[in-house]
Each structure stands twice: as C-alpha cells, then as structure tokens.
Design a protein around this motif. Structure first.
Motif, PDB file in Angstrom:
ATOM      1  N   PRO A   7       0.777  -1.235   0.000  1.00 26.11           N
ATOM      2  CA  PRO A   7       0.000   0.000   0.000  1.00 26.11           C
ATOM      3  C   PRO A   7       0.809   1.286   0.000  1.00 26.11           C
ATOM      4  CG  PRO A   7      -0.027  -1.007   2.167  1.00 26.11           C
ATOM      5  CD  PRO A   7       0.674  -1.968   1.242  1.00 26.11           C
ATOM      6  N   VAL A   8       2.055   1.275   0.452  1.00 23.39           N
ATOM      7  CA  VAL A   8       2.801   2.523   0.576  1.00 23.39           C
ATOM      8  C   VAL A   8       3.112   3.119  -0.795  1.00 23.39           C
ATOM      9  CG1 VAL A   8       4.921   3.570   1.422  1.00 23.39           C
ATOM     10  CG2 VAL A   8       3.753   1.846   2.778  1.00 23.39           C
ATOM     11  N   HIS A  46      11.054   0.728  -0.199  1.00 22.18           N
ATOM     12  CA  HIS A  46      10.735   0.106   1.087  1.00 22.18           C
ATOM     13  C   HIS A  46      10.889   1.148   2.192  1.00 22.18           C
ATOM     14  CE1 HIS A  46      10.600  -4.045  -0.367  1.00 22.18           C
ATOM     15  NE2 HIS A  46      11.587  -3.680  -1.184  1.00 22.18           N
ATOM     16  N   PRO A  47       9.794   1.663   2.721  1.00 23.88           N
ATOM     17  CA  PRO A  47       9.897   2.621   3.822  1.00 23.88           C
ATOM     18  C   PRO A  47      10.355   1.937   5.107  1.00 23.88           C
ATOM     19  CG  PRO A  47       7.603   2.102   3.365  1.00 23.88           C
ATOM     20  CD  PRO A  47       8.410   1.391   2.329  1.00 23.88           C
ATOM     21  N   ARG A  56       8.954   8.691   0.850  1.00 23.43           N
ATOM     22  CA  ARG A  56       8.012   9.503   0.078  1.00 23.43           C
ATOM     23  C   ARG A  56       8.757  10.474  -0.823  1.00 23.43           C
ATOM     24  NH1 ARG A  56       6.425  14.391   0.908  1.00 23.43           N
ATOM     25  NH2 ARG A  56       7.111  14.420   3.059  1.00 23.43           N
ATOM     26  N   ARG A  57       9.788  11.090  -0.303  1.00 21.67           N
ATOM     27  CA  ARG A  57      10.575  12.055  -1.079  1.00 21.67           C
ATOM     28  C   ARG A  57      11.309  11.380  -2.237  1.00 21.67           C
ATOM     29  NH1 ARG A  57      10.762  16.711  -3.280  1.00 21.67           N
ATOM     30  NH2 ARG A  57      12.771  17.742  -3.238  1.00 21.67           N
ATOM     31  N   GLU A  97      19.441   5.738   2.365  1.00 24.96           N
ATOM     32  CA  GLU A  97      18.439   6.096   1.364  1.00 24.96           C
ATOM     33  C   GLU A  97      18.461   5.109   0.199  1.00 24.96           C
ATOM     34  OE1 GLU A  97      18.795  10.883   2.289  1.00 24.96           O
ATOM     35  OE2 GLU A  97      19.933   9.986   0.642  1.00 24.96           O
ATOM     36  N   ALA A  98      19.662   4.752  -0.250  1.00 29.05           N
ATOM     37  CA  ALA A  98      19.790   3.793  -1.355  1.00 29.05           C
ATOM     38  C   ALA A  98      19.283   2.408  -0.943  1.00 29.05           C
ATOM     39  CB  ALA A  98      21.240   3.708  -1.813  1.00 29.05           C
ATOM     40  N   ALA A  99      19.388   2.073   0.331  1.00 27.67           N
ATOM     41  CA  ALA A  99      18.929   0.765   0.805  1.00 27.67           C
ATOM     42  C   ALA A  99      17.406   0.644   0.779  1.00 27.67           C
ATOM     43  CB  ALA A  99      19.450   0.511   2.210  1.00 27.67           C
TER      44      ALA A  99
END
Length: 106
Positions: A7-8, A46-47, A56-57, A97-99
């Motif tokens: 859902p994200v 993947h948050p 999100r960004r 961030e890359a992960a």
C-alpha cells in the motif's frame, strides 16, 4: 501464489512477483548493492516506518517503479555517498536512502 500489492508505493516487490515469472529473483537487489554502471529498473521503495518521509521524497524525486536507474559512482573506499542517475538527472544518496530502493537488474 498471488502477487501482493504494497500500500505505501502501490507496486509489487520482487518476491511477490516470483510466481508470475515476471522478474528473475537473482537480479533483485537494493540500490546500494548494485554494481557500478549496471542499469536497473526500480521495483519498489521500502519505507523504514509508516509515513517515512524519505521514502516519500524518493518517490517524488523520480524513484518510481519502472524507471531506469544506475549507480554512477561511490564515495571514498566504496562508501557513501552514492551518485545515482535516473534519466538525465543525478542524485547523491546516503547508503540508508539507497537501501530503501529495490531494483531489478536489466
């Protein structure tokens, strides 16, 4: 096995698509694991938590499913930052961030 929608971001992970034979799971990696100058397509973001602002960004910057991405350079001794290119735009990303970005090698 049926693909499960996340859902994200609203896209399918590499593992959910295994039964559809769409993706080769050996080619699914996180962006920080991608070798230099190897093109890949974004599969999913993947948050780390619900409402993850960085995830999100990343989506707002263009890291969306299907976009071709390439790691152009890494920092000193192969560490961060990562110089990542999407289209004609380049970004410097931290390892964390890359992960968050799952990609499929093209």
């Amino acid at each position: 096995m049926i693909a499960v929608e996340y859902p994200v971001i609203g896209f399918f992970s590499c593992f959910a698509l295994e039964s559809r034979m769409i993706l080769d799971l050996d080619k699914c990696v996180r962006l920080h694991q991608l070798p230099l100058h190897v093109p890949a397509k974004v599969a999913e973001i993947h948050p780390e938590s619900r409402g993850d602002a960085i995830a999100r960004r990343l989506g707002e910057l263009g890291f969306v499913p299907g976009e071709v991405v390439e790691v152009r350079a890494r920092g000193l001794f192969g560490r961060e930052p990562y110089l990542v290119q999407i289209g004609f735009t380049r970004f410097a990303l931290r390892r964390s961030e890359a992960a968050r970005i799952e990609v499929v090698q093209a």
